[in-house]
Design an enzyme around this catalytic site. Structure first.
Site, PDB file in Angstrom:
ATOM      1  N   SER A  90     -11.425  -4.322   2.724  1.00 54.44           N
ATOM      2  CA  SER A  90     -10.138  -3.694   2.448  1.00 54.44           C
ATOM      3  C   SER A  90      -9.293  -3.596   3.715  1.00 54.44           C
ATOM      4  O   SER A  90      -8.104  -3.927   3.715  1.00 54.44           O
ATOM      5  CB  SER A  90     -10.371  -2.293   1.869  1.00 54.44           C
ATOM      6  OG  SER A  90      -9.142  -1.662   1.611  1.00 54.44           O
ATOM      7  N   ASN A  95       0.852  -1.187   0.000  1.00 61.19           N
ATOM      8  CA  ASN A  95       0.000   0.000   0.000  1.00 61.19           C
ATOM      9  C   ASN A  95       0.889   1.239   0.000  1.00 61.19           C
ATOM     10  O   ASN A  95       1.841   1.319   0.771  1.00 61.19           O
ATOM     11  CB  ASN A  95      -0.899  -0.001   1.248  1.00 61.19           C
ATOM     12  CG  ASN A  95      -1.849   1.186   1.271  1.00 61.19           C
ATOM     13  OD1 ASN A  95      -1.423   2.331   1.404  1.00 61.19           O
ATOM     14  ND2 ASN A  95      -3.129   0.912   1.144  1.00 61.19           N
ATOM     15  N   SER A 125      -5.202  -0.269  -2.892  1.00 60.24           N
ATOM     16  CA  SER A 125      -5.742   1.054  -2.595  1.00 60.24           C
ATOM     17  C   SER A 125      -6.833   0.846  -1.552  1.00 60.24           C
ATOM     18  O   SER A 125      -7.766   0.067  -1.768  1.00 60.24           O
ATOM     19  CB  SER A 125      -6.316   1.663  -3.870  1.00 60.24           C
ATOM     20  OG  SER A 125      -6.554   3.037  -3.675  1.00 60.24           O
ATOM     21  N   GLU A 126      -6.744   1.549  -0.410  1.00 56.57           N
ATOM     22  CA  GLU A 126      -7.601   1.197   0.726  1.00 56.57           C
ATOM     23  C   GLU A 126      -9.077   1.517   0.492  1.00 56.57           C
ATOM     24  O   GLU A 126      -9.933   1.072   1.249  1.00 56.57           O
ATOM     25  CB  GLU A 126      -7.095   1.831   2.017  1.00 56.57           C
ATOM     26  CG  GLU A 126      -7.081   3.338   2.055  1.00 56.57           C
ATOM     27  CD  GLU A 126      -5.722   3.922   1.700  1.00 56.57           C
ATOM     28  OE1 GLU A 126      -4.973   3.274   0.945  1.00 56.57           O
ATOM     29  OE2 GLU A 126      -5.430   5.044   2.168  1.00 56.57           O
ATOM     30  N   ASN A 127      -9.383   2.263  -0.579  1.00 56.94           N
ATOM     31  CA  ASN A 127     -10.799   2.483  -0.887  1.00 56.94           C
ATOM     32  C   ASN A 127     -11.424   1.278  -1.598  1.00 56.94           C
ATOM     33  O   ASN A 127     -12.603   1.321  -1.947  1.00 56.94           O
ATOM     34  CB  ASN A 127     -10.990   3.757  -1.719  1.00 56.94           C
ATOM     35  CG  ASN A 127     -10.158   3.764  -2.975  1.00 56.94           C
ATOM     36  OD1 ASN A 127      -9.003   3.369  -2.963  1.00 56.94           O
ATOM     37  ND2 ASN A 127     -10.740   4.197  -4.069  1.00 56.94           N
TER      38      ASN A 127
END
Lengths: 234, 216
Positions: free
Chosen positions: B88, B23, B46-48
């Site tokens: 996530s 990340n 991508s943390e979204n």
């Protein structure tokens, strides 16, 4: 019958001053904008809103800031909103900063019948102040409580009349956990498709979490348009 | 001489392990993929809600439903997949993401990280940073060694509110590369033309040298 003709009808009887609303979306991606606009028109006040962000100035939840309908936000990031900053620094609005993953899990837990959970996220920071600390396997965790919202508003790509929903690309984000944590969930979708049109194996959010459905009327917006140049061959 | 932002990103790219899941934070970390060997097979998260972030789209192919955690339009790759925010962060907290490369305002000699708020000035929020530093296997910070007025950012103790306590493993600055040890920050590498003495003068945290293993 879950499908309503207008957003006003879909939210009818569900709104009250001081209520807790969970909203899906990340930035302006996957936000339930048709339903948010309806909240603005409804004039309900003193809202607490659990949402990762608070829109941008005059778009999405940012519209509810302009009209001073929000008393408190439960969010991880509100950086794109000058009006939020102004109201926060002048003490007009409250914020419960919640780490993004903790916020998502608080919502998921609320919809899953889990009262709270222990996490290492935030240990040793301001987020841990006042929370129960407990060691598991030699590592310190803090207790985070679930969120159960009076109302959840979310946005999907496709939904069938029973509420089975499919999301598109990164517009899924907080929508499934937000939907799960609502005592009532109203979902707007780009397409309302007939029963049988969705492959049951590919449903992202089971219809049991969705109580009311309305056609989305909002235009999708891009916050940061970033592109690369196509290399032209000889 | 010291490293430029591009050179710091290139140095950070050498931290990547082939086949791993990584990340990247916003700022210098977003430049890191530009310096990754093509056959490295690193998957960026991508943390979204996306694994396998592709490059920025070609003009005209931007999609409002396809963004990274910095809200920039991106593209997908053949191995990309999407998931919700709870899933996530399950993979982040669950230790499935091998490494995060993040920016910082301050780092302490014990690996405390401050990168989310300046009280009274910068009130934006922590986003996913607290979850990342608490959950991923290894935390690498890329940052300027000193602030614009020349004051050190590698400190005995952070002055700003923390993002995480004892979470940083390695720090890459314009002056060099440092590992967080029990006793202080160990110099792993100096940027070209930079020596330990110069680093010492610009650092508030305890600094160690591998050759002598002595506290400077």
């Amino acid at each position: 019958m879950k499908v309503f003709a207008t957003a006003q009808e879909a939210l009818s009887g569900l709104l009250a001053d001081g209520m807790l609303i969970a909203a899906g979306g990340f930035g302006l991606c996957g936000i339930p904008e048709t339903l948010i606009d309806c909240l603005v028109e409804s004039g309900i006040r003193n809202l607490t809103i659990a949402s990762n962000n608070c829109g941008v100035d005059d778009v999405g939840l940012g519209r509810l800031l302009t009209t001073r309908q929000i008393r408190k936000m439960i969010s991880s990031y509100v950086g794109e909103n000058a009006e939020f900053m102004r109201q926060y620094l002048s003490g007009e609005i409250e914020i419960e900063f919640t780490p993004q993953g903790t916020l998502a899990e608080r919502m998921r837990a609320g919809g899953a019948g889990i009262a709270g959970f222990y996490t290492r996220t935030g240990v040793g920071t301001e987020v841990a102040v006042g929370k129960e600390h407990k060691d598991f396997d030699g590592r310190t965790h803090i207790l985070e409580r679930a969120i159960v919202a009076d109302l959840a508003i979310v946005k999907a790509w496709k939904v069938d009349p029973s509420g089975n929903a499919v999301f598109r690309k990164t517009a899924r984000n907080f929508n499934p956990p937000a939907a799960m944590c609502g005592k009532v969930c109203v979902l707007e979708a780009e397409e309302i498709v007939p029963l049988g049109a969705l492959d049951p194996d590919e449903v992202h959010l089971p219809g049991v979490y969705v109580h009311r459905i309305v056609q989305s009327r909002a235009e999708k917006r891009i916050e940061q348009r970033t592109v690369r140049v196509r290399e032209v061959g000889p | 001489m010291s490293w430029t932002r591009q050179q710091m990103a290139a140095r950070a790219a050498r931290e990547l392990q082939p086949g791993s899941y990584v990340n990247l934070g916003i700022g210098i970390p977003t430049l890191v993929p530009n310096f990754m060997p093509a056959d490295f097979n690193v998957t960026f998260q991508s943390e979204n809600g996306m694994l396998g972030i592709g490059p920025f789209p070609f003009e005209g192919e931007e999609d409002a439903d396809l963004i990274n955690a910095g809200k920039q339009t991106v593209s997908e790759l053949p191995h990309s997949c999407y998931f919700d925010s709870a899933t996530s962060f399950a993979m982040i907290r669950g230790g499935k993401i091998a490494m995060a490369i993040l920016g910082a305002m301050e780092v302490s000699e014990t690996g405390d990280l401050a990168n989310w708020t300046v009280p009274g000035k910068l009130v934006k929020g922590m986003g996913g940073a607290m979850d990342l530093v608490a959950g991923v296997g290894r935390v690498v910070v890329v940052m300027e060694h000193c602030s614009k007025d020349g004051s050190p950012k590698l400190l005995k103790r952070c002055r700003l509110p923390l993002t995480g306590q004892s979470v940083v493993d390695r720090i890459i600055t314009d002056l060099g590369v440092f590992d967080v040890t029990g006793e202080g920050l160990l110099i792993v590498e100096c940027a070209p033309g930079v020596d330990a003495q110069q680093i010492l003068e610009r650092t508030d945290a305890a600094v160690l040298q591998a050759t002598s293993a002595a506290v400077l």
